[in-house]
Every structure is written in structure tokens, then in C-alpha cells.
Design an enzyme around this catalytic site. Structure first.
Site, PDB file in Angstrom:
ATOM      1  N   GLY A 129       0.830  -1.217   0.000  1.00  0.00           N
ATOM      2  CA  GLY A 129       0.000   0.000   0.000  1.00  0.00           C
ATOM      3  C   GLY A 129       0.849   1.245   0.000  1.00  0.00           C
ATOM      4  O   GLY A 129       0.835   2.009   0.980  1.00  0.00           O
ATOM      5  N   SER A 131       1.595   3.406  -3.363  1.00  0.00           N
ATOM      6  CA  SER A 131       1.163   4.417  -4.339  1.00  0.00           C
ATOM      7  C   SER A 131      -0.240   4.920  -4.067  1.00  0.00           C
ATOM      8  O   SER A 131      -1.100   4.184  -3.578  1.00  0.00           O
ATOM      9  CB  SER A 131       1.196   3.834  -5.753  1.00  0.00           C
ATOM     10  OG  SER A 131       2.449   3.315  -6.044  1.00  0.00           O
ATOM     11  N   SER A 163      -1.402  -4.180  -6.339  1.00  0.00           N
ATOM     12  CA  SER A 163      -1.393  -5.523  -6.932  1.00  0.00           C
ATOM     13  C   SER A 163      -1.853  -6.553  -5.915  1.00  0.00           C
ATOM     14  O   SER A 163      -1.374  -6.571  -4.773  1.00  0.00           O
ATOM     15  CB  SER A 163       0.020  -5.891  -7.407  1.00  0.00           C
ATOM     16  OG  SER A 163       0.537  -4.890  -8.252  1.00  0.00           O
ATOM     17  N   GLU A 247      12.384  -4.809  -3.499  1.00  0.00           N
ATOM     18  CA  GLU A 247      11.414  -4.793  -4.596  1.00  0.00           C
ATOM     19  C   GLU A 247      12.095  -4.584  -5.937  1.00  0.00           C
ATOM     20  O   GLU A 247      11.625  -5.066  -6.965  1.00  0.00           O
ATOM     21  CB  GLU A 247      10.385  -3.674  -4.333  1.00  0.00           C
ATOM     22  CG  GLU A 247       9.283  -3.637  -5.377  1.00  0.00           C
ATOM     23  CD  GLU A 247       8.157  -2.665  -5.028  1.00  0.00           C
ATOM     24  OE1 GLU A 247       8.045  -2.257  -3.862  1.00  0.00           O
ATOM     25  OE2 GLU A 247       7.389  -2.328  -5.939  1.00  0.00           O
ATOM     26  N   ASN A 363      11.592   4.077 -14.823  1.00  0.00           N
ATOM     27  CA  ASN A 363      12.977   4.091 -15.289  1.00  0.00           C
ATOM     28  C   ASN A 363      13.598   5.480 -15.189  1.00  0.00           C
ATOM     29  O   ASN A 363      14.803   5.611 -14.951  1.00  0.00           O
ATOM     30  CB  ASN A 363      13.052   3.540 -16.715  1.00  0.00           C
ATOM     31  CG  ASN A 363      12.849   2.036 -16.716  1.00  0.00           C
ATOM     32  OD1 ASN A 363      12.153   1.505 -15.846  1.00  0.00           O
ATOM     33  ND2 ASN A 363      13.457   1.334 -17.646  1.00  0.00           N
ATOM     34  N   GLU A 364      12.765   6.518 -15.328  1.00  0.00           N
ATOM     35  CA  GLU A 364      13.311   7.882 -15.180  1.00  0.00           C
ATOM     36  C   GLU A 364      13.809   8.082 -13.738  1.00  0.00           C
ATOM     37  O   GLU A 364      14.877   8.655 -13.509  1.00  0.00           O
ATOM     38  CB  GLU A 364      12.235   8.937 -15.504  1.00  0.00           C
ATOM     39  CG  GLU A 364      11.866   9.023 -16.978  1.00  0.00           C
ATOM     40  CD  GLU A 364      11.003   7.857 -17.448  1.00  0.00           C
ATOM     41  OE1 GLU A 364      10.331   7.228 -16.600  1.00  0.00           O
ATOM     42  OE2 GLU A 364      10.998   7.562 -18.654  1.00  0.00           O
TER      43      GLU A 364
HETATM   44  C1  LIG Z   1       1.790  -3.273 -13.062  1.00  0.00           C
HETATM   45  C2  LIG Z   1       1.915  -2.328 -11.901  1.00  0.00           C
HETATM   46  C3  LIG Z   1       1.774  -2.817 -10.607  1.00  0.00           C
HETATM   47  C4  LIG Z   1       1.867  -1.936  -9.516  1.00  0.00           C
HETATM   48  N1  LIG Z   1       1.695  -2.441  -8.256  1.00  0.00           N
HETATM   49  C5  LIG Z   1       1.748  -1.598  -7.201  1.00  0.00           C
HETATM   50  C6  LIG Z   1       1.489  -2.092  -5.884  1.00  0.00           C
HETATM   51  O1  LIG Z   1       1.207  -3.278  -5.677  1.00  0.00           O
HETATM   52  N2  LIG Z   1       1.528  -1.220  -4.843  1.00  0.00           N
HETATM   53  C7  LIG Z   1       1.842   0.105  -5.023  1.00  0.00           C
HETATM   54  O2  LIG Z   1       1.904   0.827  -4.038  1.00  0.00           O
HETATM   55  N3  LIG Z   1       2.078   0.607  -6.270  1.00  0.00           N
HETATM   56  C8  LIG Z   1       2.022  -0.211  -7.361  1.00  0.00           C
HETATM   57  N4  LIG Z   1       2.244   0.287  -8.631  1.00  0.00           N
HETATM   58  C9  LIG Z   1       2.449   1.725  -8.806  1.00  0.00           C
HETATM   59  C10 LIG Z   1       3.854   2.134  -9.240  1.00  0.00           C
HETATM   60  O3  LIG Z   1       4.750   2.041  -8.168  1.00  0.00           O
HETATM   61  C11 LIG Z   1       3.752   3.565  -9.796  1.00  0.00           C
HETATM   62  O4  LIG Z   1       3.014   3.480 -11.010  1.00  0.00           O
HETATM   63  C12 LIG Z   1       5.099   4.185 -10.094  1.00  0.00           C
HETATM   64  O5  LIG Z   1       5.830   4.414  -8.916  1.00  0.00           O
HETATM   65  C13 LIG Z   1       4.944   5.515 -10.855  1.00  0.00           C
HETATM   66  O6  LIG Z   1       4.071   6.364 -10.195  1.00  0.00           O
HETATM   67  P1  LIG Z   1       2.839   7.047 -10.979  1.00  0.00           P
HETATM   68  O7  LIG Z   1       2.111   5.988 -11.720  1.00  0.00           O
HETATM   69  O8  LIG Z   1       2.090   7.866 -10.014  1.00  0.00           O
HETATM   70  O9  LIG Z   1       3.506   7.969 -12.083  1.00  0.00           O
HETATM   71  P2  LIG Z   1       4.085   9.431 -11.855  1.00  0.00           P
HETATM   72  O10 LIG Z   1       4.954   9.450 -10.649  1.00  0.00           O
HETATM   73  O11 LIG Z   1       2.961  10.402 -11.944  1.00  0.00           O
HETATM   74  O12 LIG Z   1       5.010   9.588 -13.117  1.00  0.00           O
HETATM   75  C14 LIG Z   1       4.489   9.928 -14.421  1.00  0.00           C
HETATM   76  C15 LIG Z   1       5.672  10.062 -15.372  1.00  0.00           C
HETATM   77  O13 LIG Z   1       6.513  11.152 -14.949  1.00  0.00           O
HETATM   78  C16 LIG Z   1       7.854  10.703 -14.763  1.00  0.00           C
HETATM   79  N5  LIG Z   1       8.450  11.374 -13.602  1.00  0.00           N
HETATM   80  C17 LIG Z   1       7.875  11.565 -12.386  1.00  0.00           C
HETATM   81  N6  LIG Z   1       8.742  12.197 -11.563  1.00  0.00           N
HETATM   82  C18 LIG Z   1       9.878  12.366 -12.257  1.00  0.00           C
HETATM   83  C19 LIG Z   1      11.152  12.927 -11.930  1.00  0.00           C
HETATM   84  N7  LIG Z   1      11.433  13.423 -10.716  1.00  0.00           N
HETATM   85  N8  LIG Z   1      12.106  12.931 -12.899  1.00  0.00           N
HETATM   86  C20 LIG Z   1      11.856  12.421 -14.128  1.00  0.00           C
HETATM   87  N9  LIG Z   1      10.666  11.873 -14.493  1.00  0.00           N
HETATM   88  C21 LIG Z   1       9.698  11.845 -13.570  1.00  0.00           C
HETATM   89  C22 LIG Z   1       7.741   9.215 -14.496  1.00  0.00           C
HETATM   90  O14 LIG Z   1       8.929   8.536 -14.840  1.00  0.00           O
HETATM   91  C23 LIG Z   1       6.570   8.823 -15.402  1.00  0.00           C
HETATM   92  O15 LIG Z   1       7.025   8.599 -16.708  1.00  0.00           O
HETATM   93  C24 LIG Z   1       2.140  -0.550  -9.733  1.00  0.00           C
HETATM   94  C25 LIG Z   1       2.297  -0.075 -11.039  1.00  0.00           C
HETATM   95  C26 LIG Z   1       2.177  -0.937 -12.115  1.00  0.00           C
HETATM   96  C27 LIG Z   1       2.332  -0.382 -13.505  1.00  0.00           C
END
Ligand SMILES: Cc1cc2nc3c(=O)[nH]c(=O)nc-3n(C[C@H](O)[C@H](O)[C@H](O)COP(=O)(O)OP(=O)(O)OC[C@H]3O[C@@H](n4cnc5c(N)ncnc54)[C@H](O)[C@@H]3O)c2cc1C
Length: 377
Positions: A129, A131, A163, A247, A363-364
């Protein structure tokens, strides 16, 4: 921090060849549905229990807590084989990979006795828990609140992309226990919430294929007694960062589409196809060596943050390229209902691919870690 230049080559200790053979034998004689990205999409609680009986979950946990006292490199061998076969390990994956080790590191005696043996038996699954709708990369901005109530805490907020929450027995929630100060890393805590609970709504978020793997989780004032706080309230950031190291560092970050590489080998096709598949295989080998080196560093008690970020960035991009090569050279269309295992595996991989470079830190963000580690940022 370990930098990329001082990461020692990884070697597997003697005895792991036997262990690998045992896992292969088990996989050959046990029926299961193989699929790409099985550590996220392949949840089969009965299969998890079978692995638990073999001693292949909670391998590195101490025996006194139901674990098996084995080394991280022995675990590496077991999970490498399970992932290569596309075995359905998704149900217990999170508990085995990160929650078990986190509870061992920060939990109370009572928490260790309650959760660790059940995790090792393959009977207790956890969800992460972390994101939230507006907090992913910038995790310290979480808005889920933990408010003091008697001898415990009430949690209010929404988690997303959670997940496996719909099959989990508990979720480990990161929440803000004190208003954000100038140092946003202070005032966070981790709270264990057993599931199901009437004050926790778990709603499916369906993926591209319509399958249900992750969820929105709404915490509507669920009560967490002090006995279910993990570690120290206020210390959540340090704990969560350590959890992310588990992780992000494993071989699942390059093996999600390994099944496709194997199936492609049987259909080498024309010269261009053979060259592409050969190229993939060579890269897979070097990535695997790098992943093994990270596992070796972790086993020595080091914190290989930079190399782990590098391997995850390269590994997840490799996983996607495998799909591109398969689409271009395999001569089959992705089809979940096909009798052809390659067409089926390809269909499963294509819909999961967008998440490969996001989950566990994009990856960023990983490249930011690498840049900082190299002193160029
Ligand atoms: C298949 C899958 C399973 C998941 N399972 C879980 C789970 O079980 N529990 C959980 O807690 N989370 C889970 N997640 C969430 C995951 O950890 C987040 O999607 C991830 O950390 C990115 O956060 P966001 O989606 O809010 O994107 P954002 O943080 O909003 O990012 C959007 C874009 O902006 C870029 N960006 C953001 N900040 C920066 C920066 N400082 N510099 C450069 N680029 C930047 C990112 O790289 C991305 O391309 C899961 C995600 C996926 C896809």
C-alpha cells in the site's frame, strides 16, 4: 553506496546446481498454467502452498520463524527457475520478496510469530500500500492519514495500483502520521491492515486484457492497534526505502518475458530472425550476470542501490524488446485463446508490457538514482 565499478562478479555457491535440478524436477512433474509476467499475473494459491511445502518460500527467513535459513543466492536460483518456467508465483510474491524481510527487520516478536511462518507456508499473501492517485514517483507526498485514536491509529485515504489486494490476507500501508514538515521524509509510518476489513474497500482496476490484477484500495477509518504498527511511527520513510531495495533488485526485473525467449528458440526462422534472437540471448546472459552480481552484493549485506537501479532499467527495457523481436520474427499473432503457446505467451506479455518500466519505480526515477550515485546530479 556500492557504485557500478566496484560491483563484484556474482557466483553461485556450490550446491545450488542440485537445488536448481530439484526445482526443475518439481516443475516438470507439477501441472500449472505457464504465462509471461507470472510473478504479477499468475496467482495460484494452491501452487503457492506446494512451494511452501518444498521450503521455497521464505527461504531466507530464520528457521525459528518458520523460514528455512537459506542464503539469498539459493533463493535467487529458485526464483530464477520459477520465473523461467512462467510458474504461477504471483499470489505469494510480494510477501516472499519484501514484506517477510521487512517484518523480520522491523517487526515485533508477536508480528514475526503471527506472519512469518504463514508467509513461508505459502498461506499468507501481502499487498503493497504505497502508491496513491497523486503519489507514485514522489512517494513522500502520500496523503493517506494515520490519526491517533486510543491505543492505535485510524487510517483514511486511497491507495492505487495495489497488486493482488483482492487475494491478500493483509496490506502494508504507508501513511502520514504527522503533518509534512520541511523534511517530508519525516512523519510517515507503516501499518499492517489484515484483510478483509469492512472499513477497507477493494475495487478492481482491470488491465488492458480485462484481467483483474490490481486495485484501488480505500481506507475509510480502519483501526490499526499499536500492535500492528510496523517498526516505529515516524520512521516509515527509512523502512519503505529499505523495502524498495528488495522490490527493485531481483531477477524478475529481466525475466518477465523470458518464456518468449525460450519459445522463440524453437522457431529460429530466417537469418534476420536468428540474428535478432541470438542478440537477445547474448544480452540476457550479460544482464543475468549483472543481476547475479547485485544478488551477491545483497547477500554480503551491502546496499547496491546504483547497480540495482541500473539492472532494473536495462532489464525492464530488455523485457520489452523481447516482445518486439517476437512480434517481428515469430510469425504468430498475439492470441490469448491460441493453441500455440508462443501466441498465448505473446498475448499475455503485450498487455503487461506498459507496466514493466513503471512498477517498482519508473525508469526515469531509476536513472536519477544512477546519476546521483555517479555524482553527476
Ligand atoms: C503493473 C503495476 C503494478 C503496480 N503495483 C503496485 C502495488 O502493488 N503497490 C503500489 O503501491 N504501487 C504499485 N504500482 C504503482 C507504481 O509504483 C507507480 O506506477 C510508479 O511508482 C509511478 O508512479 P505514478 O504511476 O504515479 O507515475 P508518476 O509518478 O505520476 O510519473 C508519471 C511520469 O513522470 C515521470 N516522472 C515523475 N517524476 C519524475 C522525476 N522526478 N524525474 C523524471 N521523471 C519523472 C515518471 O517517470 C513517469 O514517466 C504498480 C504499477 C504498475 C504499472
Amino acid at each position: 553506496m556500492t557504485t557500478s565499478s566496484d560491483l563484484e562478479p556474482g557466483t553461485l555457491p556450490p550446491g545450488t546446481a542440485d537445488l536448481r535440478a530439484q526445482v526443475r524436477e518439481f516443475l516438470a512433474e507439477t501441472p500449472f498454467t505457464a504465462r509471461a509476467d507470472s510473478w504479477l499475473t499468475g496467482a495460484d494459491p494452491a501452487f503457492s502452498r506446494l512451494l511452501g511445502e518444498r521450503g521455497w518460500i521464505g527461504m531466507t527467513l530464520p528457521r525459528e520463524y518458520g523460514g528455512h535459513g537459506r542464503s539469498p543466492l539459493e533463493r535467487f536460483v529458485v526464483i530464477e527457475e520459477l520465473l523461467a518456467a512462467g510458474a504461477p508465483v504471483g499470489a505469494h510474491w510480494i510477501a516472499d520478496r519484501q514484506t517477510g524481510p521487512s517484518i523480520l527487520a522491523h517487526g515485533t516478536e508477536e508480528q514475526k510469530r503471527r506472519f512469518l511462518p504463514a508467509i513461508a507456508r505459502g498461506e499468507c499473501f501481502f499487498a503493497i500500500g504505497m502508491s496513491e492517485p497523486d503519489s507514485g514517483s514522489d512517494l513522500a507526498s502520500v496523503r493517506t492519514r494515520a490519526e491517533r485514536d486510543g491505543d492505535g491509529w485510524r487510517l483514511r485515504g486511497t491507495k492505487v495500483w495495489t497488486s493482488g489486494a483482492h487475494i491478500a490476507h493483509a496490506i502494508l500501508v504507508l501513511a502520514r502520521s504527522a503533518p509534512a514538515s520541511r523534511n517530508r521524509h519525516e512523519g510517515l509510518g507503516q501499518f499492517i491492515v489484515p484483510l478483509p476489513d469492512e472499513r477497507v474497500a477493494i475495487r478492481p482496476i482491470r488491465g488492458l486484457s480485462g484481467e483483474h490484477h490490481f486495485n484501488e484500495v480505500v481506507l475509510d477509518g480502519v483501526f490499526v492497534p499499536d500492535a500492528m504498527v510496523l517498526g516505529r511511527v515516524g520512521d516509515g520513510w527509512r523502512q519503505v526505502t529499505a523495502e524498495l531495495a528488495y522490490e527493485r533488485s531481483g531477477p524478475e526485473r529481466l525475466l518477465s518475458t523470458f518464456m518468449l525467449v525460450r519459445l522463440l528458440h524453437g522457431r529460429a526462422g530466417d537469418r534476420a530472425a536468428r540474428r535478432a534472437i541470438g542478440g537477445l540471448t547474448a544480452r540476457l546472459w550479460s544482464l543475468r550476470q549483472a543481476s547475479l552480481a547485485v544478488a551477491g552484493a545483497l547477500a554480503r549485506g551491502e546496499t547496491p542501490e546504483l547497480p540495482a537501479a541500473l539492472v532494473k532499467d536495462l532489464g525492464t527495457r530488455f523485457e520489452r524488446e523481447v516482445i518486439e523481436v517476437a512480434r517481428e520474427h515469430a510469425g504468430v499473432e498475439p492470441d490469448p485463446g491460441s493453441p500455440d503457446p508462443l501466441a498465448r505467451a505473446l498475448a499475455g506479455a503485450v498487455v503487461q508490457a506498459p507496466g514493466f518500466t513503471l512498477r517498482g519505480g519508473t525508469n526515469e526515477i531509476l536513472r536519477g538514482i544512477v546519476a546521483r550515485g555517479l555524482g553527476v546530479r
